[in-house]
Design an enzyme around this catalytic site. Sequence first.
Site, PDB file in Angstrom:
ATOM      1  N   ARG A 196       0.798  -1.223   0.000  1.00  0.00           N
ATOM      2  CA  ARG A 196       0.000   0.000   0.000  1.00  0.00           C
ATOM      3  C   ARG A 196       0.836   1.281   0.000  1.00  0.00           C
ATOM      4  O   ARG A 196       0.443   2.297   0.565  1.00  0.00           O
ATOM      5  CB  ARG A 196      -0.982   0.009   1.186  1.00  0.00           C
ATOM      6  CG  ARG A 196      -1.985  -1.126   1.154  1.00  0.00           C
ATOM      7  CD  ARG A 196      -2.796  -1.143  -0.134  1.00  0.00           C
ATOM      8  NE  ARG A 196      -3.678  -2.315  -0.189  1.00  0.00           N
ATOM      9  CZ  ARG A 196      -3.355  -3.444  -0.823  1.00  0.00           C
ATOM     10  NH1 ARG A 196      -2.201  -3.562  -1.466  1.00  0.00           N
ATOM     11  NH2 ARG A 196      -4.193  -4.458  -0.838  1.00  0.00           N
ATOM     12  N   SER A 240     -11.239   0.777   2.246  1.00  0.00           N
ATOM     13  CA  SER A 240     -10.622   0.135   3.403  1.00  0.00           C
ATOM     14  C   SER A 240      -9.860   1.179   4.211  1.00  0.00           C
ATOM     15  O   SER A 240      -8.994   1.871   3.690  1.00  0.00           O
ATOM     16  CB  SER A 240      -9.673  -0.974   2.938  1.00  0.00           C
ATOM     17  OG  SER A 240      -9.045  -1.585   4.033  1.00  0.00           O
ATOM     18  N   GLU A 278      -5.003   3.483   6.001  1.00  0.00           N
ATOM     19  CA  GLU A 278      -4.806   3.227   4.580  1.00  0.00           C
ATOM     20  C   GLU A 278      -5.296   4.417   3.771  1.00  0.00           C
ATOM     21  O   GLU A 278      -4.824   4.675   2.666  1.00  0.00           O
ATOM     22  CB  GLU A 278      -5.550   1.947   4.157  1.00  0.00           C
ATOM     23  CG  GLU A 278      -5.276   1.541   2.731  1.00  0.00           C
ATOM     24  CD  GLU A 278      -5.776   0.146   2.405  1.00  0.00           C
ATOM     25  OE1 GLU A 278      -6.245  -0.061   1.279  1.00  0.00           O
ATOM     26  OE2 GLU A 278      -5.695  -0.735   3.280  1.00  0.00           O
TER      27      GLU A 278
END
Length: 363
Positions: free
Chosen positions: A236, A286, A356
């Site tokens: 990520r 998310s 995130e």
Amino acid sequence: MNLEELYQHVHEEERLQKSPAAHIEFLTTTQYLTQYLHGHERILDLGAATGAYALPLAEAGYEVCAMDLMPHHLNRLKQQKKKQMKLTLHQGNAMDLSRFSDDSFDIILCMGPLYHLKEEEQRICLDEMHRVVKDGGIRGIVIELSDNFNNYEIEGKIIKAQSGVLLSILGRNAMKNALTGLEFAAGIPGTLGGALAMNAGAYGGEMKQVVKSVKLMDTDGNIFELSNEEMKFEYRKSLLSSTDYIVLSAVIELQEGNIDEIKATMADYSNKRVTKQPLNLPSAGSTFKRPEGNFAAKLIDDCGLRGLTLRGAQVSDKHCGFVVNSGGADAKDILDLMFIVKSTVNGKFGIMLEEEVKIIGED
């Protein structure tokens, strides 16, 4: 002398109060501009400063919106503005440009500095995959690279695509061409640029596995291309997480596959998203990254936080890894609930969850 040099020369002359010379250069610049106009365009003048372009263009009959004017020049232009002029004036300190629709203006001039923006605000904000904008908005200019920058082509196993194309569109068209490797993109929202910035992925797949190279531009306008390795893809994150580089395009390399198998895999992933994620409610996707050796959603659930609500913000009762807007929540509500979740998980398990989502803007 190019337009930018003319512009700087005009303002230097004005600063020295040499109005005759400034007037001569000013007329030259305006004439240069109007060679390329047809008389009906709507013009947005960013960094208008003194109004050296805005006023004569409005006098010539153009519809002009002048942004980031210096205060004393704003007052002067208000006095000089004639009733019939289609001229809108904005002082820099009052400027809050978040986004104009594609058809708001025909031409955008950006020939002067944005005097009232701090250095860190003079940037282009790319379309991120997961983003929470604070309630104070963004002080500056946001340029969204999406359906205005979304061309792509498929040649054999190679896809060349601009950064504004939706990742899901690339996934579907790869499937139609019997190319495997982008199945994980089924249902992922956001653009290719955002996906590259955060190395988006799901169900065991991620951008790192399929990207061959990425074309970037820095804040000085230099364009260059980096390889997969040079992009420093990690979970990520990528090189783009720590730089101001702008994604222009990418080359994606896939493999030949069976179209029926690819279609079945994508249908399976899409079904999992619909049944397991709160797609019926607004969210930034998310919310927390997966901590090493664990799952954010499980930790949150084990703390008894499933369904926890703070004003309009809620820990999804469908998937605890999502903080959703169940109705009427503002950004502060979302961020406050995220803080409660992080504090609770850290207090019970000694694990500090990392967002995130990217948090930008002012309170």
